[in-house]
Design an enzyme around this catalytic site. Structure first.
Site, mmCIF file in Angstrom:
data_model
loop_
_atom_site.group_PDB
_atom_site.id
_atom_site.type_symbol
_atom_site.label_atom_id
_atom_site.label_comp_id
_atom_site.label_asym_id
_atom_site.label_seq_id
_atom_site.Cartn_x
_atom_site.Cartn_y
_atom_site.Cartn_z
ATOM 1 N N CYS A 172 0.894 -1.160 -0.115
ATOM 2 C CA CYS A 172 -0.053 0.143 0.051
ATOM 3 C C CYS A 172 0.807 1.156 0.014
ATOM 4 O O CYS A 172 1.979 1.143 0.381
ATOM 5 C CB CYS A 172 -0.993 -0.010 1.200
ATOM 6 S SG CYS A 172 -2.176 1.332 1.293
ATOM 7 N N TYR B 156 -7.484 7.192 6.655
ATOM 8 C CA TYR B 156 -8.698 6.148 6.569
ATOM 9 C C TYR B 156 -9.437 6.094 7.965
ATOM 10 O O TYR B 156 -10.365 5.744 8.053
ATOM 11 C CB TYR B 156 -8.167 4.800 5.978
ATOM 12 C CG TYR B 156 -7.927 4.825 4.598
ATOM 13 C CD1 TYR B 156 -8.852 4.533 3.792
ATOM 14 C CD2 TYR B 156 -6.459 4.864 4.115
ATOM 15 C CE1 TYR B 156 -8.756 4.678 2.468
ATOM 16 C CE2 TYR B 156 -6.505 4.869 2.852
ATOM 17 C CZ TYR B 156 -7.474 4.509 2.011
ATOM 18 O OH TYR B 156 -7.287 4.930 0.466
#
Length: 423
Positions: free
Chosen positions: A165, A242
């Site tokens: 990621c 997030y």
């Protein structure tokens, strides 16, 4: 060496190719194969990718194909970047949860579950082709979201895989910019799950400067992740953006109901990018690519592939099996932490003591991820809806049974064409 990108028709791909062209001294690729069923996009993306390499004086050759077996044959590394259902499915993930007063997001919450259900079976089919046709020691690098769930599926099926990621490298570059130092001198105490992580330390040449940053640059850091500075101070950490879906759910939901979706914005950017890719005079990555997302994706991918192949033994943030690193999680849970990367495997670095509020949220989402993966792997017409309801019921952003049932029905209605057991 041969590297294959499955999902190579993505508008992301020239970002990766740009990194390959700039970082040739790190990773010398002779063949880059782009595999995608979308022949029109593949032609455009393959064309600009070759022009980027040629313009940089890189001798590597781009090959494009819709034949998965040919694409992965004898590959040293296979990078998977799939989006099953395309941006239209993402648009659904970002909207239908609103009908049950939940956030719409492509990797977190109900939309993330839908993406996992669509994606896991497709990725496992790709991985089986890699097992049969790539080099016996080939690595699979998964950049396909939700990375934690997809990587766990790959590892449970016995594949030589690691998840990647760009959140951690984005933070590393941001901290380096703030401190006025080279990014190579910055390392992170990154902790959590994919898209559920915190930076608990920022080390510059071994010294943790995060406490100073949380004092001197607190508002700048808070603005970066769109969360209150008092939260960062309370935790002594910088949460991933997030975490805003958990820590400010109602605020985010209200914003989503007022504004357009990210999918709509990305579709507009992709249309502009594909027009640029079609122009034979364009020989470098277009500026519009910065709006597509995936910042520093190329550097992260190139660095990881180089370390897996050349056994550099450096430390990078990746997604891999827990194996006791977080004792409150099962060993087979995939976590996102720094690990030493080598050709023979990955060695997790010590994660230290984890504050209870972080451990609690990690535990809850980890248990949801187990149920989500079970639903993706084992659902049948007889029990699929129940598996979806259980996964949603376990998710910290859902919780209520009537909401979980409503979301399950919305999910199935929107994704029936992509779920063989739900048709």
């Amino acid at each position: 060496m041969k590297v294959t990108v499955v999902g190579g028709g993505s508008t992301y791909t020239p970002e990766l190719v740009d990194g390959i062209s700039r970082l040739r001294s790190v990773l010398d690729i002779s063949e880059l194969w782009l595999v995608d069923p979308a022949q029109d996009r593949l032609k455009l993306v393959g064309g600009i990718s070759q022009r980027i390499l040629d313009h940089a004086g890189h001798p590597g050759r781009i090959h494009t194909t819709s034949d998965l077996e040919a694409g992965v044959a004898d590959a040293d590394v296979v990078l998977i970047q799939l989006r099953i259902g395309g941006q239209r499915a993402r648009q659904g993930d970002e909207t239908w949860p609103h009908e049950a007063c939940c956030i719409g997001q492509e990797t977190t919450g109900p939309g993330g579950l839908a993406k996992a259900l669509r994606t896991v079976p497709a990725v496992l089919r790709v991985a089986e082709a890699v097992r049969k046709h790539a080099r016996p020691d080939a690595w699979i690098v998964d950049f396909t979201n939700p990375v934690g769930i997809v990587t766990r599926a790959l590892l449970e099926a016995g594949h030589r895989a690691v998840g990647l990621c760009n959140v951690a490298i984005g933070f590393q570059r941001k901290f380096a910019q703030m401190l006025g130092v080279d990014s190579s001198s910055v390392s992170l105490a990154h902790l959590g799950l994919n898209h559920l992580s915190w930076e608990r330390g920022v080390l510059v040449d071994g010294e943790d400067v995060l406490p100073r940053l949380l004092t001197d640059r607190l508002q700048e850091l808070a603005d970066q992740v769109h969360l209150p500075g008092s939260l960062l101070t309370l935790q002594g950490a910088v949460p991933s953006y997030y975490l805003r879906y958990f820590y400010a759910h109602d605020e985010v939901l209200a914003e989503q109901l007022r504004e357009g979706t990210r999918a709509e914005a990305v579709m507009a950017v992709e249309a502009a990018l594909l027009e640029k890719y079609a122009d034979p005079t364009v020989v470098t990555k277009p500026e519009e690519l910065a709006s597509r997302g995936g910042a520093y994706y190329s550097e992260a991918a190139v660095d990881l592939m180089a370390s897996l192949i050349s056994d550099r033994g450096d430390v990078q943030v990746v997604n891999l099996r827990n194996n006791g690193a977080m004792p409150f999680l099962p060993d087979d849970q995939v976590i996102e932490v720094p690990a030493r990367i080598g050709a023979q495997g990955l060695q997790i670095q010590p994660v230290g003591e984890i504050p209870e509020e972080m451990a609690g949220l990690i535990s809850g989402v980890a248990r949801y991820e187990r149920l989500a993966l079970d639903a993706a792997l084992y659902s049948t017409p007889a029990d699929g809806r129940d598996r979806v309801v259980r996964a949603l019921l376990a998710h910290p952003l859902v919780g209520q049974f009537d909401r979980a049932e409503k979301l399950a029905d919305l999910l199935l209605a929107a994704n029936r064409d992509h779920l063989a057991w739900a048709r």
